[in-house]
Design an enzyme around this catalytic site. Structure first.
Site, PDB file in Angstrom:
ATOM      1  N   CYS A  86       0.836  -1.202   0.000  1.00 33.32           N
ATOM      2  CA  CYS A  86       0.000   0.000   0.000  1.00 33.32           C
ATOM      3  C   CYS A  86       0.878   1.262   0.000  1.00 33.32           C
ATOM      4  O   CYS A  86       1.532   1.550  -0.989  1.00 33.32           O
ATOM      5  CB  CYS A  86      -0.978  -0.036   1.171  1.00 33.32           C
ATOM      6  SG  CYS A  86      -2.371   1.104   0.966  1.00 33.32           S
ATOM      7  N   HIS A 176      -3.749  -5.048   0.853  1.00 32.87           N
ATOM      8  CA  HIS A 176      -3.128  -5.479   2.114  1.00 32.87           C
ATOM      9  C   HIS A 176      -3.119  -7.008   2.205  1.00 32.87           C
ATOM     10  O   HIS A 176      -4.118  -7.617   2.600  1.00 32.87           O
ATOM     11  CB  HIS A 176      -3.883  -4.881   3.308  1.00 32.87           C
ATOM     12  CG  HIS A 176      -3.606  -3.427   3.510  1.00 32.87           C
ATOM     13  ND1 HIS A 176      -2.558  -2.961   4.274  1.00 32.87           N
ATOM     14  CD2 HIS A 176      -4.234  -2.330   3.009  1.00 32.87           C
ATOM     15  CE1 HIS A 176      -2.554  -1.633   4.257  1.00 32.87           C
ATOM     16  NE2 HIS A 176      -3.555  -1.224   3.495  1.00 32.87           N
ATOM     17  N   GLU A 178      -1.601  -8.754   4.358  1.00 29.62           N
ATOM     18  CA  GLU A 178      -1.444  -9.202   5.739  1.00 29.62           C
ATOM     19  C   GLU A 178      -2.768  -9.445   6.452  1.00 29.62           C
ATOM     20  O   GLU A 178      -2.797 -10.109   7.499  1.00 29.62           O
ATOM     21  CB  GLU A 178      -0.605  -8.192   6.538  1.00 29.62           C
ATOM     22  CG  GLU A 178      -1.259  -6.852   6.815  1.00 29.62           C
ATOM     23  CD  GLU A 178      -1.058  -5.819   5.719  1.00 29.62           C
ATOM     24  OE1 GLU A 178      -1.022  -4.619   6.038  1.00 29.62           O
ATOM     25  OE2 GLU A 178      -0.954  -6.214   4.535  1.00 29.62           O
ATOM     26  N   GLY A 231       0.459 -16.239  37.694  1.00 31.86           N
ATOM     27  CA  GLY A 231      -0.313 -17.426  37.354  1.00 31.86           C
ATOM     28  C   GLY A 231      -0.800 -17.400  35.924  1.00 31.86           C
ATOM     29  O   GLY A 231      -1.350 -18.378  35.426  1.00 31.86           O
ATOM     30  N   SER A 235       3.777 -14.599  32.476  1.00 26.96           N
ATOM     31  CA  SER A 235       4.718 -14.602  33.600  1.00 26.96           C
ATOM     32  C   SER A 235       5.200 -16.013  33.904  1.00 26.96           C
ATOM     33  O   SER A 235       6.345 -16.216  34.321  1.00 26.96           O
ATOM     34  CB  SER A 235       4.083 -13.973  34.849  1.00 26.96           C
ATOM     35  OG  SER A 235       3.026 -14.762  35.354  1.00 26.96           O
TER      36      SER A 235
END
Length: 520
Positions: A86, A176, A178, A231, A235
């Site tokens: 584009c 586009h 993608e 949790g 992490s």
């Protein structure tokens, strides 16, 4: 200049498109490492990464406006394959001697591309004379090609919809590829990477794991690391990776704010202590958090209180341990990508996790962020590589402030317990029905509303529970999940019969937009 240790990589020059991250996703899905860099620092990024190919993104800017973004000249001087999307196509044309004008007919949405000529990028995909659906979103358009380029496909409003300079391996598209609305878009990007640039596509989570472990060991040395373990998947994967690298030099702290789902804290502690032998400190701070939150109804105030208390609690526990030199965080790639302003300099917007923002500065620790190059789905793949069970990796997203924002209005221990039980029953029914993996996120909400009901021979006046379930690809947009009525009736009946304090259940059928997934 420090070079990134990815010998076969792609550089994506970001001109401010809202879908630039999707380009990176498509490249990663093709098994190739890539990085997004804003156009203002693209030359530095090019020299650092030493890529094998370059992709130029779209932009809300107009190439014909004075001062509009340009690709660094090194991109075209390097001899590398270039794929302009584009705006990327337009600036490539202008910089190489072509012409671009503001279009009289703007083109947005679905369009159809007519392939006029075979080209290397189409190999195994498209052929001359075929027609294909694509997604357009542009106002400007190319009106004259640079030397060496030719048209290979057109649309009704874009006579230069797909252009190519096969000799220099330059390709430009007005649509586009993608986005999912261009069905063959991911394959086109894959062809550019593999067939044109000659990149194998052997970037894997196994290779990333070893690279990350080596880098952590080099960064940390013999020093100590503490990690805030929530949790959640991010992490948890970060903690396991750091533990693999430095072992007992890592201590994890789980601050239990009393706002987690039923049995969640206990299950996380058991899993990491018993199965992964992590040194994990479980801090029950529920009285402290709920005490300050009680009666607070504004959602943003709730978030700020939770964030402040988390920092204070974490800081106190870290000091009891004697401190550490490094703080481990589960920061992901979307959190660290610069947002690009095409009218000025880049404005860096790094999203801090609600409960660790500010900790490194306050505690004078360096960050260890082993996931900062990964997207969410890649973190899940890495989690599987590290041995985390699918039942854990595939869990629905859960907000940092926890049940506090699923209990609109003021909260109390009683309300949280009611909500916890209702939520557990709802998720249990979803799993029994085999629907859990088909739903992006599902949860119960306890409304600050009481209604009249009849149970047995008596009148009740109890809370309303709202059930929420959505489907989504990335959480940016979402549609409510279309349950059959039998399922909803079964879940509602169980909640009303088994949870004291609820006498009415409703289902939220709001999509995002206009609503958000969470209620607060």
């Amino acid at each position: 200049m420090t070079q990134t240790a990815h010998p076969d990589s792609v550089l994506i020059v970001d001109f401010g498109s809202q879908v630039t991250q999707l380009i990176a996703r498509r490249v990663r899905e093709a098994g190739v490492y890539c990085e997004i860099v804003p156009f203002q620092s693209a030359e530095e990024g090019f020299n650092r990464l030493q890529p094998k190919a370059v992709i130029l993104s779209g932009s809300p800017a107009s190439t014909v406006d004075e001062g509009s973004p340009r690709a660094p000249q090194i991109v075209f001087d390097s001899g590398l394959p270039v794929f302009g999307i584009c705006y990327g196509q337009q600036t490539m044309c202008m910089q190489l001697g072509g012409k671009v004008e503001s279009g009289h007919h703007r083109e947005f949405g679905r369009a159809f591309l007519d392939v006029d000529k075979d080209c290397q990028l189409f190999e195994g995909l498209w052929s001359s004379g075929s027609r294909h659906q694509v997604w357009m979103s542009h106002g400007d358009r190319v009106t004259a090609l640079p030397d060496g380029f030719e048209v290979v496909a057109t649309s009704s409003n874009a006579p230069y919809a797909f252009i190519a300079d096969e000799k220099r391996k330059y390709y430009g598209v007005q649509f586009h590829p993608e986005v999912v609305h261009t069905p063959d878009g991911a394959k086109l990007i894959g062809n550019f990477i593999h067939n044109i640039a000659g990149i194998k596509g052997d970037w894997s989570m196994s290779a990333y794991r070893q690279k990350a472990v080596d880098e952590i060991r080099k960064q940390v040395g013999d020093k100590r690391v503490i990690c805030a373990l929530s949790g959640g998947v991010d992490s948890s994967v970060a903690a396991l990776l750091i533990h693999e690298a430095v072992g007992d030099q890592l201590t994890c702290i789980l601050v239990d704010h009393g706002l987690m789902r039923k049995d969640e804290a206990a299950n996380v502690v058991a899993m990491f202590r018993e199965h992964y032998n992590l040194h994990l400190l479980h801090v029950d701070a529920s009285d402290r958090f709920i005490g300050e939150l009680e009666g607070v109804s504004d959602p943003e105030t709730k978030r700020k209180i939770i964030g402040r208390l988390f920092i204070e609690t974490f800081e106190e526990e870290a000091k009891k341990l004697g401190g550490a030199d490094f703080l481990g965080q589960g920061t992901l790639y979307p959190d660290v990508i610069e947002s690009v302003s095409f009218t000025g300099g880049p404005s860096v917007t790094i999203k801090s996790h609600h409960n660790v923002g500010g900790l490194p500065e306050r505690m004078k620790m360096q960050l260890v962020e082993p996931l900062r190059e990964l997207f969410k789905d890649e973190v899940r793949a890495l989690g599987r590589e590290l041995g985390l069970p699918d039942s854990f990796i595939g869990r629905h997203p859960f907000p940092g402030p926890g049940l506090a924002i699923r209990c609109p209005g003021g909260i109390s221990r009683e309300k949280l317990e009611i909500l916890r039980e209702a939520d557990a029953i709802y998720l249990d029914e979803i799993r029994k029905a085999g629907l859990y993996d088909a739903i992006w996120q599902a949860f119960a909400v306890l409304l600050p509303v009481q209604t009249v009901g009849v149970m047995g021979d008596g009148r009740t006046y109890e809370f309303v529970c709202a059930l929420r379930a959505v489907t989504s690809v990335d959480g940016m947009t979402a549609d409510f999940y279309h349950y059959d009525m039998e399922f909803l009736g079964r879940a509602a009946t169980r909640i009303i019969n088994e949870v004291r304090g609820i006498n009415r259940v409703v289902y939220d059928v709001t999509s995002k937009p206009p609503g958000t997934i969470e209620w607060e």
